[in-house]
Scaffold this active site. Structure first.
Site, mmCIF file in Angstrom:
data_model
loop_
_atom_site.group_PDB
_atom_site.id
_atom_site.type_symbol
_atom_site.label_atom_id
_atom_site.label_comp_id
_atom_site.label_asym_id
_atom_site.label_seq_id
_atom_site.Cartn_x
_atom_site.Cartn_y
_atom_site.Cartn_z
ATOM 1 N NE ARG A 1 -1.876 1.375 -11.951
ATOM 2 C CZ ARG A 1 -1.794 0.368 -11.097
ATOM 3 N NH1 ARG A 1 -0.799 -0.492 -11.170
ATOM 4 N NH2 ARG A 1 -2.698 0.214 -10.159
ATOM 5 N NE ARG B 1 -6.030 3.213 -5.565
ATOM 6 C CZ ARG B 1 -5.117 2.248 -5.543
ATOM 7 N NH1 ARG B 1 -4.612 1.791 -6.649
ATOM 8 N NH2 ARG B 1 -4.699 1.772 -4.401
ATOM 9 C CG ASP C 1 -0.770 5.121 -1.909
ATOM 10 O OD1 ASP C 1 -1.199 4.688 -2.985
ATOM 11 O OD2 ASP C 1 -0.735 4.440 -0.862
ATOM 12 C CE1 TYR D 1 -0.606 -2.459 1.889
ATOM 13 C CE2 TYR D 1 -2.348 -1.076 2.789
ATOM 14 C CZ TYR D 1 -1.865 -1.909 1.787
ATOM 15 O OH TYR D 1 -2.641 -2.187 0.693
ATOM 16 N NE ARG E 1 3.777 5.232 -11.958
ATOM 17 C CZ ARG E 1 4.839 4.444 -12.091
ATOM 18 N NH1 ARG E 1 5.922 4.884 -12.670
ATOM 19 N NH2 ARG E 1 4.786 3.207 -11.621
HETATM 20 O O1 CP3 Z 1 -7.515 8.359 -8.101
HETATM 21 C C1 CP3 Z 1 -7.386 8.181 -6.874
HETATM 22 O O2 CP3 Z 1 -8.104 7.408 -6.232
HETATM 23 C C2 CP3 Z 1 -6.364 9.019 -6.136
HETATM 24 C C3 CP3 Z 1 -5.128 8.420 -5.794
HETATM 25 C C4 CP3 Z 1 -5.025 7.193 -4.911
HETATM 26 C C5 CP3 Z 1 -3.978 6.271 -5.068
HETATM 27 N N1 CP3 Z 1 -4.018 5.385 -4.032
HETATM 28 C C6 CP3 Z 1 -2.988 6.307 -6.159
HETATM 29 C C7 CP3 Z 1 -2.258 5.066 -6.502
HETATM 30 C C8 CP3 Z 1 -5.768 6.788 -3.794
HETATM 31 C C9 CP3 Z 1 -7.047 7.385 -3.201
HETATM 32 C C10 CP3 Z 1 -5.107 5.652 -3.241
HETATM 33 C C11 CP3 Z 1 -5.551 4.977 -2.009
HETATM 34 C C12 CP3 Z 1 -4.947 3.698 -1.646
HETATM 35 N N2 CP3 Z 1 -3.644 3.303 -1.767
HETATM 36 C C13 CP3 Z 1 -5.647 2.664 -0.990
HETATM 37 C C14 CP3 Z 1 -7.094 2.732 -0.564
HETATM 38 C C15 CP3 Z 1 -8.017 2.485 -1.683
HETATM 39 C C16 CP3 Z 1 -8.110 1.052 -2.124
HETATM 40 O O3 CP3 Z 1 -7.776 0.807 -3.286
HETATM 41 O O4 CP3 Z 1 -8.517 0.207 -1.323
HETATM 42 C C17 CP3 Z 1 -4.741 1.600 -0.781
HETATM 43 C C18 CP3 Z 1 -5.057 0.278 -0.132
HETATM 44 C C19 CP3 Z 1 -3.481 2.035 -1.263
HETATM 45 C C20 CP3 Z 1 -2.191 1.286 -1.236
HETATM 46 C C21 CP3 Z 1 -1.670 1.024 -2.579
HETATM 47 N N3 CP3 Z 1 -1.178 1.978 -3.443
HETATM 48 C C22 CP3 Z 1 -1.561 -0.226 -3.222
HETATM 49 C C23 CP3 Z 1 -2.001 -1.544 -2.624
HETATM 50 C C24 CP3 Z 1 -0.999 -0.002 -4.468
HETATM 51 C C25 CP3 Z 1 -0.566 -1.049 -5.466
HETATM 52 C C26 CP3 Z 1 -1.706 -1.616 -6.174
HETATM 53 C C27 CP3 Z 1 -1.984 -0.843 -7.425
HETATM 54 O O5 CP3 Z 1 -3.113 -0.377 -7.592
HETATM 55 O O6 CP3 Z 1 -1.043 -0.743 -8.206
HETATM 56 C C28 CP3 Z 1 -0.812 1.400 -4.615
HETATM 57 C C29 CP3 Z 1 -0.261 2.082 -5.793
HETATM 58 C C30 CP3 Z 1 -1.034 3.209 -6.372
HETATM 59 N N4 CP3 Z 1 -1.673 4.173 -5.655
HETATM 60 C C31 CP3 Z 1 -1.188 3.482 -7.752
HETATM 61 C C32 CP3 Z 1 -1.956 4.649 -7.845
HETATM 62 C C33 CP3 Z 1 -2.361 5.378 -9.096
HETATM 63 C C34 CP3 Z 1 -0.593 2.675 -8.910
HETATM 64 C C35 CP3 Z 1 0.874 2.829 -8.969
HETATM 65 C C36 CP3 Z 1 1.418 3.402 -10.264
HETATM 66 O O7 CP3 Z 1 0.866 4.317 -10.879
HETATM 67 O O8 CP3 Z 1 2.488 2.916 -10.624
#
Ligand code: CP3
Length: 340
Positions: free
Chosen positions: A30, A26, A76, A153, A39
């Site tokens: 953010r 991640r 994602d 999911y 964003r």
């Molecule tokens: O920097 C990185 O890692 C690359 C991008 C990336 C994102 N999601 C961007 C993202 C990666 C590798 C993921 C993987 C992901 N997504 C996982 C596996 C990793 C983990 O954390 O266990 C999972 C379970 C998801 C599903 C997901 N996406 C959730 C549960 C959420 C909401 C929770 C949160 O962190 O806000 C997301 C949203 C998400 N994916 C964001 C980002 C940058 C935040 C949303 C935003 O910017 O508004």
């Protein structure tokens, strides 16, 4: 491709490296003001994921601003269920939501195994642009969710503390469960192969909800599908990160993967004993350490690195970095690894 910095590829292959490579799960997100700026001009998260030029821009931000040894493509794990026919929404402050879920045979029949080059072209294009713009500075990590995590999911419809609807499906309809897991696996393999084709040099499989399952369920409904993925991706090193699945470290070590991700509850020394000398380990500082002062971050990071001495290691956190952690705290972690 020649790289200015290919530490992470060499470490993943188990080769000797001058220093431990470091990146953060991640990292593109953010924590960076520059990410939030990009964003904020858009309708939301999905528009960013689906606009290749901007996805490439935020993929490269942590390389420039934090100094990590790899870029992870901005996307994602939920793009896979969407490509199969189940659209998701990303709700502000709440996370992912699926208006439709998979409950019956009929729901399942409506899902397709898509052509990744068509349905997921936006991420593949983002990889190509990132590759060009990075010009070999660091390698790109591609990724997908593990079949069980994607399944959870698709059945649950969003995040959950217990994932009891998804687990219930495994107990009450194992046949449907296996059919769905198989469809997800076929889609994931094609998608990861396409990512490799477009330029990623490592792929990571995220089994974020692995720890929700019992050992027996994990062996029946999760491992065989991760095995299929590992057996299908042969040209780049594969990383398996099964969060919470301390009970199958030995089984994961037997897979055709190069690197195994550890969460903060998995002891590196014990894990090395279980996993053996051959694999590279990735992890595993508690992300919450980064809420501490710099002195503590430095001490805790060094203590973590000490525990991996003598084996192949890629430094990371034990899960994704939290959005309210400061870039300076992240840089302190990264700089400590680099100076070690
Ligand atoms: O920097 C990185 O890692 C690359 C991008 C990336 C994102 N999601 C961007 C993202 C990666 C590798 C993921 C993987 C992901 N997504 C996982 C596996 C990793 C983990 O954390 O266990 C999972 C379970 C998801 C599903 C997901 N996406 C959730 C549960 C959420 C909401 C929770 C949160 O962190 O806000 C997301 C949203 C998400 N994916 C964001 C980002 C940058 C935040 C949303 C935003 O910017 O508004």
């Amino acid at each position: 491709m020649t790289y200015q910095n290919d530490l992470i590829i060499r470490a993943a292959k188990g080769e000797l490296v001058e220093r431990t490579p470091v990146w953060l799960m991640r990292q593109a997100g953010r924590i960076l003001k520059e990410y939030r700026d990009v964003r904020s001009k858009l309708s939301g998260f999905k528009e960013l994921v689906e606009t290749p030029e901007l996805a490439a821009e935020v993929t490269i931000q942590p390389v420039d601003l934090l100094g990590v040894d790899a870029a992870i493509i901005f996307s994602d794990i939920l793009v896979v269920p969407e490509a199969m026919g189940l659209t998701y929404e990303m709700l502000e402050q709440k996370g992912p939501h699926f208006p439709k879920t998979i409950q019956t045979e009929k729901d399942l029949d409506a899902l397709i195994v898509p052509d990744a080059y068509e349905s997921l072209a936006y991420t593949l294009d983002a990889i190509k642009i990132t590759k060009k713009e990075l010009a070999g500075r660091v390698p790109i990590i591609g990724f997908a969710g593990a079949p069980w995590t994607i399944f959870s999911y698709m059945v649950e419809g969003g995040g959950s503390k217990t994932f009891s609807k998804a687990k219930k499906m495994l107990y009450t309809n194992p046949t449907l469960s296996h059919t769905l897991l198989n469809k997800i696996t076929q889609t994931t393999i094609a998608y990861l192969k396409a990512q490799v084709e477009c330029g990623v040099e490592i792929v990571q499989v995220f089994d974020s909800w692995a720890g929700i399952l019992t050992e027996e369920q994990y062996k029946e409904f999760a491992l065989p599908y991760i095995k299929q993925i590992c057996d299908s991706i042969n040209s780049v090193p594969v990383t398996v990160f099964a969060k919470g699945a301390y009970f199958v470290r030995k089984e994961i070590a037997a897979l055709n993967c190069r690197t195994i991700g550890l969460d903060w509850n998995m002891d590196p020394i014990e894990s090395r004993k279980i996993i053996g000398a051959d694999k590279t380990l990735q992890g595993n500082l508690d992300p919450c350490v980064l809420y501490s002062d710099f002195k503590t971050i430095e001490r805790k990071t060094k203590e973590m690195l000490d525990q991996y001495k003598g084996g192949s290691h890629i430094a990371n956190l034990g899960h994704g970095v939290y959005p309210d952690i400061t870039p300076d705290a992240v840089r302190c972690f990264i700089d400590t690894v680099k100076a070690y």
